[in-house]
Design a protein around this motif. Structure first.
Motif, short mmCIF file in Angstrom:
data_model
loop_
_atom_site.label_atom_id
_atom_site.label_comp_id
_atom_site.label_asym_id
_atom_site.label_seq_id
_atom_site.Cartn_x
_atom_site.Cartn_y
_atom_site.Cartn_z
N PRO A 1 41.69 49.10 32.55
CA PRO A 1 42.34 48.29 32.03
C PRO A 1 42.14 46.87 30.83
O PRO A 1 42.71 46.66 30.25
CB PRO A 1 41.98 47.18 33.11
CG PRO A 1 40.12 46.74 33.45
CD PRO A 1 40.79 48.51 33.13
N SER A 2 41.98 48.64 30.20
CA SER A 2 41.40 47.80 28.46
C SER A 2 42.62 48.07 27.45
O SER A 2 42.25 47.47 26.26
CB SER A 2 40.38 49.26 27.90
OG SER A 2 41.13 50.47 27.98
N LEU B 1 46.50 41.05 37.07
CA LEU B 1 45.33 41.47 37.01
C LEU B 1 44.30 42.11 35.90
O LEU B 1 43.79 41.60 35.28
CB LEU B 1 45.15 41.38 38.09
CG LEU B 1 44.46 40.89 39.65
CD1 LEU B 1 43.87 41.30 41.00
CD2 LEU B 1 44.24 39.38 39.24
N ARG B 2 45.47 43.29 35.57
CA ARG B 2 45.32 43.75 34.91
C ARG B 2 45.64 42.91 33.17
O ARG B 2 44.47 43.18 32.35
CB ARG B 2 45.71 45.24 34.31
CG ARG B 2 45.27 46.25 35.19
CD ARG B 2 45.97 47.60 35.41
NE ARG B 2 46.45 48.01 36.93
CZ ARG B 2 47.10 48.27 37.12
NH1 ARG B 2 48.05 48.54 35.32
NH2 ARG B 2 47.76 48.44 37.93
N GLN C 1 42.47 41.37 32.43
CA GLN C 1 41.37 41.77 32.37
C GLN C 1 41.53 41.36 31.16
O GLN C 1 40.52 41.66 29.80
CB GLN C 1 40.89 42.88 33.00
CG GLN C 1 40.54 41.95 34.74
CD GLN C 1 40.55 43.80 35.43
OE1 GLN C 1 40.82 44.58 35.36
NE2 GLN C 1 40.28 43.05 36.60
N SER C 2 42.90 41.75 30.03
CA SER C 2 42.85 43.51 29.59
C SER C 2 42.90 42.08 27.93
O SER C 2 43.10 41.92 27.07
CB SER C 2 43.59 44.43 29.00
OG SER C 2 45.05 43.02 28.84
N ASN C 3 43.42 40.78 28.36
CA ASN C 3 44.11 39.72 27.61
C ASN C 3 44.81 40.41 26.99
O ASN C 3 44.32 39.99 25.50
CB ASN C 3 42.55 39.02 27.28
CG ASN C 3 42.69 37.73 26.27
OD1 ASN C 3 43.27 36.89 27.15
ND2 ASN C 3 41.63 37.25 25.50
N CYS D 1 50.01 45.56 31.09
CA CYS D 1 48.86 46.48 31.25
C CYS D 1 49.41 46.93 31.98
O CYS D 1 48.89 46.63 33.64
CB CYS D 1 47.61 45.16 30.88
SG CYS D 1 47.12 44.48 29.04
N ASN E 1 51.62 37.23 33.70
CA ASN E 1 50.01 37.08 33.29
C ASN E 1 49.48 35.65 32.99
O ASN E 1 48.50 35.27 33.34
CB ASN E 1 50.35 37.68 31.88
CG ASN E 1 50.74 38.93 32.17
OD1 ASN E 1 51.10 39.58 33.36
ND2 ASN E 1 50.84 39.58 30.93
N ARG F 1 46.89 33.99 34.97
CA ARG F 1 45.16 33.37 33.62
C ARG F 1 44.98 32.43 34.17
O ARG F 1 44.10 31.93 34.50
CB ARG F 1 45.47 33.49 32.42
CG ARG F 1 44.44 33.45 31.66
CD ARG F 1 44.88 32.74 30.02
NE ARG F 1 45.93 34.96 30.00
CZ ARG F 1 45.71 35.84 29.85
NH1 ARG F 1 44.20 36.50 30.09
NH2 ARG F 1 45.92 37.09 29.59
N ASN G 1 35.81 37.99 39.70
CA ASN G 1 35.70 38.98 39.90
C ASN G 1 36.32 38.98 41.53
O ASN G 1 37.01 39.76 41.97
CB ASN G 1 34.45 39.59 39.60
CG ASN G 1 34.86 39.81 38.14
OD1 ASN G 1 35.81 39.55 37.27
ND2 ASN G 1 33.95 40.74 38.15
N GLN H 1 39.67 37.85 41.53
CA GLN H 1 40.52 38.55 42.00
C GLN H 1 41.14 39.62 42.83
O GLN H 1 41.91 40.62 43.21
CB GLN H 1 40.15 39.87 40.48
CG GLN H 1 40.55 38.50 39.40
CD GLN H 1 39.90 38.69 38.44
OE1 GLN H 1 40.04 40.62 37.97
NE2 GLN H 1 39.33 38.04 37.46
#
Length: 150
Positions: free
Chosen positions: A23-24, A81-82, A85-87, A92, A120, A124, A130, A133
């Motif tokens: 998920p970067s 969720l991804r 995680q990536s913000n 994403c 998103n 958030r 975690n 999630q």
């Protein structure tokens, strides 16, 4: 080529390989990234469905009906969720790419901005751990219905 849904449900590896989820959001997504993400998410969804004893106790016909009904909500849930995680603002994907909300990229239907503001940001705001999630993603497999605007 048209493939029977029940075949893909029972053999999701025909849709996509089981790659590591990333998920970067390190790069802007291509069309193949988008299609690949959808397929990879379907494999994850099938794996979760197959790992659930209550689902496996049902007749295969009923499992296929459930899978057809539930996948869309699961898919949008894990995208949320991804993105958390990536913000990164936008959609994403699980392969290290994302579709940004930047104006210079064509988003003709406004999907990225809609996803950001209606998925998103609310996810958030939940401030999930975690573990929460993971439960959220699992439960998303079994939520059936549509969110209706008020």
């Amino acid at each position: 080529m048209c493939v029977d849904f029940s075949l893909i449900y029972n053999h999701p590896e025909l849709a996509s390989t089981r790659t590591k989820l990333d998920p970067s959001a390190d790069r802007v997504a291509s069309l193949s990234d988008t299609v690949g993400d959808y397929r990879r998410a379907f494999v994850l969804f099938c794996d979760l469905m197959h790992a659930t004893p209550e689902v496996q106790e049902k007749h295969i016909h009923d499992q296929v009906i459930m899978a057809k009904s539930f996948f869309d909500f699961f898919y949008w849930s894990i995208i949320g969720l991804r993105s958390l995680q990536s913000n990164k603002p936008g959609i994403c994907y699980a392969n290290g790419s994302y579709f940004p909300m930047e104006k210079e990229l064509p988003d003709l239907k406004g999907c990225a901005s809609y996803c950001h503001s209606h998925l998103n940001e609310p996810v958030r705001a939940l401030d999930l751990t975690n573990d929460e999630q993971a439960v959220f993603a699992y439960l998303a497999c079994f939520i059936h219905g549509r969110v209706v605007k008020g």
